[in-house]
Design a protein around this motif. Structure first.
Motif, PDB file in Angstrom:
ATOM      1  N   ARG A 298       0.894  -1.281  -0.580  1.00  0.00           N
ATOM      2  CA  ARG A 298      -0.058   0.429  -0.385  1.00  0.00           C
ATOM      3  C   ARG A 298       0.522   0.908   0.158  1.00  0.00           C
ATOM      4  N   ASP A 299       1.796   1.238   1.258  1.00  0.00           N
ATOM      5  CA  ASP A 299       3.100   2.904   0.821  1.00  0.00           C
ATOM      6  C   ASP A 299       3.557   3.428  -0.014  1.00  0.00           C
ATOM      7  N   THR A 300       3.683   1.924  -0.866  1.00  0.00           N
ATOM      8  CA  THR A 300       4.185   1.867  -2.092  1.00  0.00           C
ATOM      9  C   THR A 300       3.998   2.461  -3.791  1.00  0.00           C
ATOM     10  N   GLY A 301       2.454   1.910  -3.483  1.00  0.00           N
ATOM     11  CA  GLY A 301       1.544   2.513  -4.788  1.00  0.00           C
ATOM     12  C   GLY A 301       1.675   0.873  -5.067  1.00  0.00           C
ATOM     13  N   LEU A 302       2.100  -0.016  -5.054  1.00  0.00           N
ATOM     14  CA  LEU A 302       2.647  -1.606  -5.848  1.00  0.00           C
ATOM     15  C   LEU A 302       0.228  -1.576  -6.726  1.00  0.00           C
ATOM     16  N   PHE A 303       0.720  -2.371  -7.721  1.00  0.00           N
ATOM     17  CA  PHE A 303      -0.488  -2.838  -8.279  1.00  0.00           C
ATOM     18  C   PHE A 303      -0.207  -4.088  -8.468  1.00  0.00           C
ATOM     19  N   ALA A 304      -1.474  -5.136  -9.226  1.00  0.00           N
ATOM     20  CA  ALA A 304      -1.571  -6.273  -8.962  1.00  0.00           C
ATOM     21  C   ALA A 304      -1.382  -6.881 -10.167  1.00  0.00           C
ATOM     22  N   ASP A 305      -0.707  -6.155 -11.228  1.00  0.00           N
ATOM     23  CA  ASP A 305      -0.226  -6.364 -12.778  1.00  0.00           C
ATOM     24  C   ASP A 305       0.981  -6.714 -12.854  1.00  0.00           C
ATOM     25  N   TYR A 306       1.224  -5.136 -12.444  1.00  0.00           N
ATOM     26  CA  TYR A 306       3.231  -4.999 -11.753  1.00  0.00           C
ATOM     27  C   TYR A 306       3.904  -6.171 -10.253  1.00  0.00           C
ATOM     28  N   THR A 307       2.647  -6.604  -9.438  1.00  0.00           N
ATOM     29  CA  THR A 307       3.596  -7.356  -8.206  1.00  0.00           C
ATOM     30  C   THR A 307       3.451  -8.661  -9.051  1.00  0.00           C
ATOM     31  N   ALA A 308       2.493  -9.052  -9.584  1.00  0.00           N
ATOM     32  CA  ALA A 308       2.456 -10.314 -10.331  1.00  0.00           C
ATOM     33  C   ALA A 308       3.403 -10.615 -11.070  1.00  0.00           C
ATOM     34  N   ALA A 309       4.437 -10.003 -12.201  1.00  0.00           N
ATOM     35  CA  ALA A 309       5.124  -9.510 -12.992  1.00  0.00           C
ATOM     36  C   ALA A 309       6.185  -9.965 -12.280  1.00  0.00           C
ATOM     37  N   PHE A 310       6.270  -9.394 -11.271  1.00  0.00           N
ATOM     38  CA  PHE A 310       7.621  -9.347 -10.408  1.00  0.00           C
ATOM     39  C   PHE A 310       7.709 -10.441  -9.875  1.00  0.00           C
ATOM     40  N   ILE A 311       6.546 -11.130  -9.389  1.00  0.00           N
ATOM     41  CA  ILE A 311       6.175 -12.771  -8.669  1.00  0.00           C
ATOM     42  C   ILE A 311       7.239 -13.482  -9.572  1.00  0.00           C
ATOM     43  N   LYS A 312       6.728 -13.923 -10.918  1.00  0.00           N
ATOM     44  CA  LYS A 312       6.964 -14.564 -11.225  1.00  0.00           C
ATOM     45  C   LYS A 312       8.821 -14.842 -11.911  1.00  0.00           C
TER      46      LYS A 312
ATOM     47  N   GLN B 119      -7.775 -10.190   0.238  1.00  0.00           N
ATOM     48  CA  GLN B 119      -8.303 -11.412  -0.768  1.00  0.00           C
ATOM     49  C   GLN B 119      -8.752 -11.306  -1.902  1.00  0.00           C
ATOM     50  N   ALA B 120      -9.057 -10.235  -2.148  1.00  0.00           N
ATOM     51  CA  ALA B 120      -9.316  -9.205  -3.412  1.00  0.00           C
ATOM     52  C   ALA B 120      -8.695  -9.334  -3.689  1.00  0.00           C
ATOM     53  N   GLU B 121      -7.531  -8.626  -3.027  1.00  0.00           N
ATOM     54  CA  GLU B 121      -6.085  -8.213  -4.673  1.00  0.00           C
ATOM     55  C   GLU B 121      -5.256  -9.415  -4.525  1.00  0.00           C
ATOM     56  N   ILE B 122      -5.519 -10.918  -3.407  1.00  0.00           N
ATOM     57  CA  ILE B 122      -5.099 -11.750  -3.572  1.00  0.00           C
ATOM     58  C   ILE B 122      -5.241 -12.326  -5.643  1.00  0.00           C
ATOM     59  N   GLY B 123      -6.947 -12.044  -6.011  1.00  0.00           N
ATOM     60  CA  GLY B 123      -7.202 -12.819  -6.782  1.00  0.00           C
ATOM     61  C   GLY B 123      -7.135 -11.880  -7.902  1.00  0.00           C
ATOM     62  N   LEU B 124      -7.037 -10.642  -7.939  1.00  0.00           N
ATOM     63  CA  LEU B 124      -6.425  -9.915  -9.161  1.00  0.00           C
ATOM     64  C   LEU B 124      -4.554 -10.194  -8.806  1.00  0.00           C
ATOM     65  N   LEU B 125      -3.932 -10.528  -8.259  1.00  0.00           N
ATOM     66  CA  LEU B 125      -2.816 -10.854  -8.470  1.00  0.00           C
ATOM     67  C   LEU B 125      -2.587 -12.304  -9.869  1.00  0.00           C
ATOM     68  N   LEU B 126      -3.933 -13.389  -8.398  1.00  0.00           N
ATOM     69  CA  LEU B 126      -3.627 -14.501  -9.859  1.00  0.00           C
ATOM     70  C   LEU B 126      -4.066 -14.052 -11.075  1.00  0.00           C
ATOM     71  N   GLN B 127      -5.645 -13.238 -11.284  1.00  0.00           N
ATOM     72  CA  GLN B 127      -5.331 -12.826 -13.212  1.00  0.00           C
ATOM     73  C   GLN B 127      -4.476 -12.269 -14.073  1.00  0.00           C
ATOM     74  N   GLY B 128      -3.669 -11.556 -12.600  1.00  0.00           N
ATOM     75  CA  GLY B 128      -2.561 -10.721 -13.142  1.00  0.00           C
ATOM     76  C   GLY B 128      -1.720 -11.886 -13.851  1.00  0.00           C
ATOM     77  N   ALA B 129      -1.241 -13.187 -12.949  1.00  0.00           N
ATOM     78  CA  ALA B 129       0.023 -14.078 -13.157  1.00  0.00           C
ATOM     79  C   ALA B 129      -0.589 -14.690 -14.097  1.00  0.00           C
ATOM     80  N   MET B 130      -1.424 -15.031 -14.654  1.00  0.00           N
ATOM     81  CA  MET B 130      -2.731 -15.726 -15.707  1.00  0.00           C
ATOM     82  C   MET B 130      -2.327 -15.447 -17.287  1.00  0.00           C
ATOM     83  N   GLN B 131      -2.173 -13.813 -16.399  1.00  0.00           N
ATOM     84  CA  GLN B 131      -1.910 -13.341 -18.087  1.00  0.00           C
ATOM     85  C   GLN B 131      -0.549 -13.025 -18.803  1.00  0.00           C
ATOM     86  N   ASN B 132       0.172 -13.118 -17.569  1.00  0.00           N
ATOM     87  CA  ASN B 132       1.737 -13.075 -17.712  1.00  0.00           C
ATOM     88  C   ASN B 132       2.065 -15.078 -18.219  1.00  0.00           C
ATOM     89  N   ALA B 133       1.249 -16.068 -18.371  1.00  0.00           N
ATOM     90  CA  ALA B 133       1.686 -17.128 -18.173  1.00  0.00           C
ATOM     91  C   ALA B 133       1.977 -17.946 -19.206  1.00  0.00           C
TER      92      ALA B 133
END
Length: 314
Positions: free
Chosen positions: A243-257, A278-292
């Motif tokens: 939250r403090d850094t202003g991260l967002f789901a698509d970026y973080t999902a790509a970083f996790i990958k 939990q809602a943000e985790i869903g967005l992370l997983l959706q972002g990860a799916m797009q990068n699969a």
């Protein structure tokens, strides 16, 4: 005699008004065009020929008289967005030392633009077949050899563009009959133009969005969760940092990958220790799916999404 290389390395770049740091080594002919393409850039140039500097006044270039083959570059580490120099490694006694040395002066998102004379060009092969080699003071490379050299010098992605001077059909058939293959029209390619990136393209974009310290801290949280190190505490701190850094789901999902090896373990740990996000985790997983990029990755992400959905319905 081989034709001189055409100075075309700038085709790898897109003009803009970003305040880039760009270094030209010896190939000063690029400076006027670079100033047009990048009016806000800081241009630097290194040459062993002091008189050559006089040909480029009023461009705002910081010149340094230095032979790059004999002395290290006098700049801070990770300072340049681009280092540009044609045929840089032909004169080097230890070309990998030069290539690796240049990489240290590039930012993590930076690129080395260079070129090399193709030893498999028909003109070189005809000389060799006649028992001659006229490049005694230069080292010539084949495409695969040059590519391996750059990967061994800490570059992560290499692009090559051919400059061709085609043989006549009789010459080409003579070389083919002698056993020389012509994969990728290699026999007609006199020079290769090269862009060597310090990072993979997708990782370069990620690195450009946040500071090195922020990326290092994010990576620390991810690895702690991946390996179950104080998961409750680190999960809480991860979301506060998010939250403090202003991260967002698509970026973080790509970083996790890019950063996490045990992705399934990581996401399950994150789901188990998280309540409010939990809602943000869903967005992370959706972002990860797009990068699969593999079927295996798609399969385990689908399973994780099903587990996440089950938790929402519980």
């Amino acid at each position: 005699m081989a034709e001189k290389i055409k100075p075309e390395l700038l085709q790898f770049l897109q003009p803009g008004e970003l305040p880039l740091n760009i270094l030209v080594v010896e190939s000063l002919v690029y400076l006027p065009k670079l100033r047009q393409m990048f009016p806000c850039a800081k241009l630097y140039a290194v040459t062993a020929d002091a008189d050559a500097m006089l040909d480029y006044p009023d461009l705002g270039v910081a010149f340094t008289e230095l032979n790059y083959l004999d002395a290290p570059l006098p700049y801070p580490r990770e300072f340049f967005d681009y280092i540009i120099s044609d045929l840089t490694l032909e004169q080097a006694g230890h070309p990998q030392d030069i290539a690796a040395g240049f990489s240290r002066f590039l930012k993590e998102t930076g690129s080395f633009l260079t070129s090399f004379r193709n030893i498999r060009h028909w003109s070189q092969l005809l000389d060799l077949l006649d028992g001659h080699y006229y490049n005694v003071v230069a080292r010539l490379f084949a495409r695969q050899e040059f590519e391996r050299l750059l990967y061994a010098s800490y570059y992560k992605m290499v692009f090559m563009e051919p400059q061709k001077r085609p043989a006549d059909e009789q010459t080409l058939q003579k070389l083919l009959a002698a056993g020389f293959d012509n994969e990728g029209d290699d026999l007609n390619t006199e020079f290769y133009l090269v862009r060597a990136d310090r990072s993979m393209p997708e990782m370069a974009l990620l690195k450009s969005m946040y500071t090195k310290e922020q990326r290092r801290q994010l990576s620390t949280y991810l690895h702690r969760l991946e390996y179950g190190v104080e998961p409750e505490k680190n999960c809480r701190e991860f979301w506060a940092f998010y939250r403090d850094t202003g991260l967002f789901a698509d970026y973080t999902a790509a970083f996790i990958k890019q950063a996490v090896f045990h992705s399934v373990r990581f996401y399950r740990q994150l789901m188990a220790e998280t309540v409010a996000e939990q809602a943000e985790i869903g967005l992370l997983l959706q972002g990860a799916m797009q990068n699969a990029t593999t079927e295996e990755e798609v399969q385990y992400l689908q399973e994780l999404l099903q587990e996440w959905q089950g938790m929402q319905n519980a």
